[in-house]
Write an enzyme that holds these catalytic residues in place. Structure first.
Site, PDB file in Angstrom:
ATOM      1  N   SER A  45      -8.458 -11.386  23.846  1.00  0.00           N
ATOM      2  CA  SER A  45      -7.785 -11.572  22.563  1.00  0.00           C
ATOM      3  C   SER A  45      -8.163 -10.512  21.526  1.00  0.00           C
ATOM      4  CB  SER A  45      -8.068 -12.975  22.020  1.00  0.00           C
ATOM      5  OG  SER A  45      -9.441 -13.180  21.909  1.00  0.00           O
ATOM      6  N   ASP A  56     -15.323 -14.842  21.178  1.00  0.00           N
ATOM      7  CA  ASP A  56     -15.980 -13.843  22.021  1.00  0.00           C
ATOM      8  C   ASP A  56     -15.191 -12.541  22.009  1.00  0.00           C
ATOM      9  OD1 ASP A  56     -17.363 -16.020  22.783  1.00  0.00           O
ATOM     10  OD2 ASP A  56     -17.147 -15.694  24.937  1.00  0.00           O
ATOM     11  N   ASP A  58     -14.293  -9.682  24.531  1.00  0.00           N
ATOM     12  CA  ASP A  58     -14.359  -9.375  25.958  1.00  0.00           C
ATOM     13  C   ASP A  58     -14.449  -7.866  26.128  1.00  0.00           C
ATOM     14  OD1 ASP A  58     -13.780 -12.134  27.070  1.00  0.00           O
ATOM     15  OD2 ASP A  58     -12.037 -11.841  25.792  1.00  0.00           O
ATOM     16  N   ASP A 110     -18.970 -10.726  25.712  1.00  0.00           N
ATOM     17  CA  ASP A 110     -18.983 -10.859  27.175  1.00  0.00           C
ATOM     18  C   ASP A 110     -18.835  -9.451  27.718  1.00  0.00           C
ATOM     19  OD1 ASP A 110     -19.092 -13.573  27.077  1.00  0.00           O
ATOM     20  OD2 ASP A 110     -17.182 -13.931  28.098  1.00  0.00           O
ATOM     21  N   LYS A 171      -1.482 -20.071  19.500  1.00  0.00           N
ATOM     22  CA  LYS A 171      -2.879 -20.373  19.867  1.00  0.00           C
ATOM     23  C   LYS A 171      -3.466 -21.446  18.941  1.00  0.00           C
ATOM     24  CE  LYS A 171      -5.672 -16.960  21.169  1.00  0.00           C
ATOM     25  NZ  LYS A 171      -6.194 -15.990  22.135  1.00  0.00           N
ATOM     26  N   TYR A 180      -5.673 -26.177  25.025  1.00  0.00           N
ATOM     27  CA  TYR A 180      -6.087 -24.779  25.208  1.00  0.00           C
ATOM     28  C   TYR A 180      -7.368 -24.784  26.024  1.00  0.00           C
ATOM     29  CZ  TYR A 180      -6.875 -19.879  23.724  1.00  0.00           C
ATOM     30  OH  TYR A 180      -7.036 -18.509  23.677  1.00  0.00           O
TER      31      TYR A 180
END
Ligand code: ATP
Ligand code: MG
Length: 561
Positions: A45, A56, A58, A110, A171, A180
């Protein structure tokens, strides 16, 4: 936003230093070691430009061929560990996509790893080319996939600003409606992104508001299991599996397939079960109706985002209580159990008389400071409603006891709402049975077969609770717990129970549900007492009960310790 950019810059520098060190270790000449490069990519995202505060980030670390995954989880991990600005560092090496998790200057990151079959990774390297995947191991292909998918989505949408605004809206709606979560059998971030991207493709000139309302209408009418595709599925140069229900039998069982656009394409929604499909469809329907009302001026957008009513919707819930003696252990144990809950859902779907098994999207963490061994034992069996409970803390008191000689127990509790089939018209059967023994015992067996399961420190208890027995922790401040049983029709909306007129006493009596504890289980006596919580509005005489339409829930108090 700026601090994220700074952190990503630091991370990129650390990756380059790590590649250099490893290159030297492999005896590369200094000039080659310096040129070996290494690069950080972002995906998910954040890369799509729709990540929320605290979400988070990514990231993917790409390195040349002489740097091994083991180097990443030792050397790179250690270099991160030596930094004061890095906290909560953990390596998850046995995951489907292995990852280093951390907070870097308080930003959750992450970091996944992929090595390419190239001698150097320059800064201008791109990951789009399918041939890059040649001769890579499957773990690297999977790790690269996240980034390739996100980039492909951005390439395939006609207007990135309209896509971003509508995806943010969808979202938020999916979070508010508690649908979700990839792990629990709903849709995760990438699936929502692909659905919105598909609508953007269908209406290339539409603004976000129009995309959102069309999204709900089209998704409500979608002819599942027809897959949602952003482009035709590509063949590629590798011997890897690409989603294809004509070839792979397993792919035919995907109920709501949403297919990733980058080679090798896969189904991002293979976790969806019959129950979660019904729930998602019901939410699409509700949202489509609201959006239609907005379009004709009789409704308002804010109605879309009203909070889910999961904890007042069902009469019966399964409570899955995982516990252990340390925060670190609990994180792993509860994460493992969470990742298996959809298997329990699938098994529950086969139970006679059960129309729906609705998993809640997240677990509830608690830390219990118990004065005695007995209390600690009770807590690990889910008997803690009457005790003072502290909120989850980040600290790990993994010792067997604290200075007062008390025990600290960590619990994470998951919930599944149960909806019983309505009685067939004209049916005269007084009793209906809901026998959950087999699904529950299979589930506990499954999670206990985990190679890291240790019965000295970990426990799991599954029991059934009525809505009126739900603990306060599942309700937000100011939210009213249900005091009366709600009537919910399969496939329909639960009726409000705030007024008595909607629940005539006579009607409620005929719908009376009684729980019967299965005496064949290994339930300690003490616990059985605690389970006998009587609803205030459930005080019917034995005679009345006998006459009523009973549903006996057997086997749901199975537990293990
Ligand atoms: P969020 O805002 O919830 O973090 P996200 O889009 O970042 O949403 P994540 O769940 O963090 O989604 O996943 C990050 C990336 O990992 C996705 O963009 C996708 O490329 C990959 N990924 C995650 N789950 C799946 C899945 N079920 N199938 C395929 N790819 C996945
Ligand atoms: Mg993410």
């Amino acid at each position: 936003m700026k601090v994220v950019v700074v952190v990503l810059g630091k991370l990129d520098k650390l990756v380059k230093e790590f590649v250099y060190r490893t290159s030297k270790k492999r005896q590369l000449p200094d000039a080659d070691a310096r040129e070996a490069g290494g690069k950080i990519f972002t995906f998910g995202s954040y890369r799509l430009g729709v990540h929320g505060a605290g979400a988070d980030i990514d990231t993917l670390c790409v390195v040349p061929r002489h740097v091994a995954r083991e180097d990443f989880f030792s050397d790179m991990h250690d270099s991160l560990n030596s930094l004061n600005e890095v906290t909560e560092l953990t390596s998850v090496t046995d995951a489907y996509v292995p990852v280093i998790k951390m907070k870097f200057q308080d930003i959750p990151i992450d970091l996944v790893f992929a090595k390419l079959n190239v001698p150097k990774v320059p800064d201008d390297l791109e990951l789009r080319e399918n041939l890059l995947l040649k001769n890579l191991d499957e773990t690297c292909i999977r790790s690269l996939n996240g980034s390739r998918v996100t980039d492909e989505i951005l390439r395939l949408v006609p207007s990135i600003p309209a896509f971003r605004t509508s995806l943010r809206c969808i979202k938020l709606w999916a979070h508010r409606r508690a649908i979700y979560s990839n792990v629990m059998g709903f849709f995760g971030g990438v699936a929502w992104a692909m659905l919105v991207a598909r609508i953007c493709q269908l209406y290339p000139n539409a603004i976000a508001g129009a995309i959102v309302s069309r999204f709900f209408r089209i998704m409500y009418q979608w002819n599942w299991p027809q897959p949602v595709l952003l482009k035709p599925i590509e063949d590629g140069p590798l011997q890897v599996r690409v989603w294809n229900p004509k070839i792979y039998h397993g792919d035919r069982y995907h109920l709501m397939p949403i297919i990733t656009p980058a080679y090798p394409s896969m189904c991002a929604t293979h976790n969806v079960t019959q129950s979660t499909k019904k729930i998602i469809e019901e939410e699409f329907k509700r949202a489509a109706e609201i959006a239609d009302k907005v379009m004709i001026g009789t409704g308002k957008w804010s109605d879309l985002f009203s909070k889910h009513d999961f904890f007042s919707r069902y009469r019966h819930y399964l409570q899955i209580i995982t516990s252990s003696d340390s925060a670190t252990r609990q994180l792993k144990w509860s994460g493992m159990v969470e990742s298996r809950i959809r298997h329990l859902i699938s098994k529950l779907e086969g139970v006679d008389n059960l129309y729906l098994a609705h998993p809640f999207v997240k677990g509830f963490d608690k830390v219990h400071h118990c004065a005695t061994e007995q209390e600690a034992n009770d807590v690990s069996h889910g008997i803690y409603n009457l005790k003072p409970i502290s909120e989850k803390s980040g600290t790990d008191s993994s010792k067997s006891g604290n200075e007062n000689g008390s025990n600290t127990i960590y619990t994470t509790t998951f919930y599944i709402g149960l909806l019983v089939e309505p009685r067939a018209v004209g049916s005269t059967t007084a009793h209906r049975q809901l026998n959950l023994s087999w699904p529950i015992s299979e589930f506990t067996k499954l999670v206990k077969s985990w190679d890291k399961f240790d019965e000295r420190y970990m426990n799991i208890t599954v029991k059934n609770v009525k809505c009126t027995q739900l603990p306060q922790e599942v309700f937000e401040e100011g939210e009213q717990r249900p005091t009366k049983l709600k009537r919910t029709k399969p496939g329909g909306k639960a009726k409000s129970n705030t007024t008595t007129t909607e629940q005539p006493i006579k009607k409620r009596k005929t719908d009376k549900v009684t729980d019967k504890v299965d005496t064949a289980t290994d339930q300690p006596n003490k616990k059985r007492k605690t389970d006998k919580v009587i609803d205030k509005d459930d005080m019917t005489t034995t005679e009345q009960k006998r006459k009523s339409d009973k549903v006996e829930i057997n086997g749901s108090n199975l537990e293990s310790n």
